[in-house]
Write an enzyme that holds these catalytic residues in place. Structure first.
Site, short mmCIF file in Angstrom:
data_model
loop_
_atom_site.label_atom_id
_atom_site.label_comp_id
_atom_site.label_asym_id
_atom_site.label_seq_id
_atom_site.Cartn_x
_atom_site.Cartn_y
_atom_site.Cartn_z
N ASP A 44 13.71 64.66 47.52
CA ASP A 44 13.76 63.20 47.35
C ASP A 44 15.15 62.79 46.87
O ASP A 44 15.55 63.10 45.75
CB ASP A 44 12.72 62.75 46.32
N TYR A 49 22.02 57.74 44.68
CA TYR A 49 22.21 58.98 43.91
C TYR A 49 23.56 59.62 44.23
O TYR A 49 23.98 60.55 43.56
CB TYR A 49 21.08 59.99 44.17
N LYS A 74 16.47 56.56 50.54
CA LYS A 74 16.12 55.17 50.23
C LYS A 74 17.27 54.22 50.57
O LYS A 74 18.44 54.59 50.42
CB LYS A 74 15.78 55.03 48.74
N HIS A 107 14.34 50.73 48.24
CA HIS A 107 14.39 51.28 46.88
C HIS A 107 13.77 50.37 45.81
O HIS A 107 13.05 50.83 44.94
CB HIS A 107 15.84 51.62 46.53
N SER A 184 9.86 59.98 37.92
CA SER A 184 9.87 60.37 36.49
C SER A 184 8.50 60.91 36.04
O SER A 184 8.00 60.51 34.99
CB SER A 184 10.32 59.22 35.59
N ARG A 232 13.26 76.29 35.54
CA ARG A 232 12.39 75.10 35.47
C ARG A 232 11.96 74.63 36.86
O ARG A 232 10.85 74.13 37.03
CB ARG A 232 13.08 73.99 34.67
N ASN A 236 8.06 74.32 37.71
CA ASN A 236 7.47 73.06 38.18
C ASN A 236 6.72 73.22 39.51
O ASN A 236 6.02 72.30 39.94
CB ASN A 236 8.54 71.98 38.30
N1 NAP Z 1 12.38 55.25 43.23
C1 NAP Z 1 12.98 55.11 42.07
O1 NAP Z 1 13.34 53.99 41.67
C2 NAP Z 1 13.22 56.30 41.21
C3 NAP Z 1 13.62 56.15 39.87
C4 NAP Z 1 13.81 57.29 39.11
C5 NAP Z 1 13.62 58.55 39.68
N2 NAP Z 1 13.27 58.68 41.00
C6 NAP Z 1 13.06 60.00 41.63
O2 NAP Z 1 12.16 60.76 40.81
C7 NAP Z 1 12.77 62.00 40.48
C8 NAP Z 1 12.24 62.50 39.14
O3 NAP Z 1 12.43 61.55 38.12
P1 NAP Z 1 13.52 61.72 36.95
O4 NAP Z 1 14.67 62.53 37.45
O5 NAP Z 1 13.79 60.37 36.44
O6 NAP Z 1 12.78 62.44 35.77
P2 NAP Z 1 11.69 63.61 35.56
O7 NAP Z 1 11.54 64.44 36.76
O8 NAP Z 1 10.51 62.98 34.94
O9 NAP Z 1 12.39 64.45 34.40
C9 NAP Z 1 13.60 65.13 34.60
C10 NAP Z 1 14.07 65.70 33.26
O10 NAP Z 1 13.15 66.67 32.78
C11 NAP Z 1 13.80 67.93 32.63
N3 NAP Z 1 12.86 68.95 33.10
C12 NAP Z 1 12.46 69.18 34.38
N4 NAP Z 1 11.53 70.16 34.42
C13 NAP Z 1 11.34 70.57 33.13
C14 NAP Z 1 10.52 71.56 32.55
N5 NAP Z 1 9.70 72.31 33.26
N6 NAP Z 1 10.60 71.73 31.19
C15 NAP Z 1 11.44 70.97 30.44
N7 NAP Z 1 12.24 70.00 30.96
C16 NAP Z 1 12.19 69.80 32.30
C17 NAP Z 1 15.06 67.85 33.49
O11 NAP Z 1 16.11 68.62 32.94
P3 NAP Z 1 16.80 69.88 33.73
O12 NAP Z 1 17.40 69.35 35.01
O13 NAP Z 1 17.83 70.34 32.76
O14 NAP Z 1 15.71 70.88 33.96
C18 NAP Z 1 15.41 66.37 33.38
O15 NAP Z 1 16.11 66.10 32.18
C19 NAP Z 1 14.26 61.66 40.50
O16 NAP Z 1 15.07 62.82 40.52
C20 NAP Z 1 14.34 60.83 41.74
O17 NAP Z 1 14.30 61.65 42.90
C21 NAP Z 1 13.07 57.57 41.75
#
Ligand code: NAP
Length: 270
Positions: A44, A49, A74, A107, A184, A232, A236
């Protein structure tokens, strides 16, 4: 790895790798290669990004064929506002070095999203995108699309985790068989502050992060956790050999508090 059947008949892998805040170089290439080795078949990204080139390079040099990987990107808000969804998609395809993406999302619901939706519909006919959807669309935005568009979105990607389930958006999506992708899902790392996840994990020999992701999967939600760390990324993906009990699911449901870690789709300024 499980798939979710979309309302257009396509099967979308329920686990993907999110690459927001990953770089446009080796960090993202490594993360995608590790993810594919661990069994992920879904990435994704988004124009905003600024790493579509790295995503493209990773897929070109991967041991898994392109057609076996679900690729989502997006259309950014400025392009939606400017009425350049078609051009923006072509630019994304170029950066991603691919002829098609599996899913193209609008988006955010910014001014011009109805027109942008019609443009996405035309891209679907051209085969440049295999599925089209939206992101951060609340019921009022979705109802506009349902009323004025010809094609029902296949996916709505929204913030979703135990502190925020957005039940109003989910129930409208369920009604129209629009799949939900959780962004997230790990609460941007804040899952660590909630002791219940680790406690439930102990009973299954799993980590707190795995419990949160498993709760999403058992709610039929697509998850795209982000990590650039090999361990990680593997952790996951290791979600398919255990099941949370009904009581554990309910205990996690009860944590809901309408808490966002990202922007509010009804009140944002970008
Ligand atoms: N459509 C939208 O508006 C929108 C908005 C936000 C995000 N997104 C998408 O959703 C994806 C995921 O959301 P996100 O990046 O905001 O946050 P997330 O996946 O909820 O959390 C990522 C954070 O958690 C840590 N992490 C990951 N796996 C872990 C584990 N097993 N144990 C401990 N820590 C862990 C990562 O650090 P490390 O990298 O150091 O492991 C990073 O700091 C994004 O990458 C993006 O593709 C879309």
């Amino acid at each position: 790895m499980k798939n979710i059947q979309l309302n257009n008949g396509l099967h979308m892998p329920q686990l993907g790798l999110g690459v927001w805040q990953s770089d446009n170089g080796q960090e993202t290439i490594n993360a995608i290669h590790w993810a594919l080795e661990a069994g992920y078949r879904h990435v994704d990204t988004a124009k905003i990004y600024k790493n579509e080139e790295a995503v493209g390079k990773a897929l070109k040099t991967a041991s898994v064929p392109r057609e076996d990987v679900w690729l989502t990107t997006k259309v950014w808000n400025d392009d939606i506002r400017a009425g350049r969804t078609i051009q923006a998609t072509e630019e994304s395809l170029k950066r991603l070095d691919t002829d098609y993406v599996d899913l193209m999302l609008l988006h955010w619901p910014v001014d011009g999203y109805e027109t942008a939706w019609r443009e996405l519909e035309s891209l679907l006919v051209d085969g440049k995108v295999r599925a089209i959807g939206v992101s951060n669309f609340m019921p009022e935005h979705l109802n506009d699309i349902l009323e004025h568009g010809e094609i029902v979105p296949a996916v709505n990607q929204i913030e979703y985790h135990p502190y925020l389930v957005q039940a109003d958006a989910i129930s409208l999506c369920d009604e129209h068989k629009i799949a939900i992708t959780a962004w997230s899902p790990l609460m941007q790392g804040n899952f660590k502050d909630e002791p219940l996840f680790a406690k439930i994990g102990e009973a299954h020999g799993k980590t707190a992060a795995q419990v949160v992701l498993r709760w999403c999967l058992q709610n039929d939600i697509i998850v795209i956790p982000k990590s650039t760390n090999q361990g990680r990324i593997q952790q996951n993906a290791d979600l398919f050999d255990f099941e949370l009990t009904e009581e554990e699911m309910v205990a996690i449901d009860e944590l809901e508090r309408g808490k966002r870690f990202g922007p509010d789709p009804r009140n944002f300024d970008f």
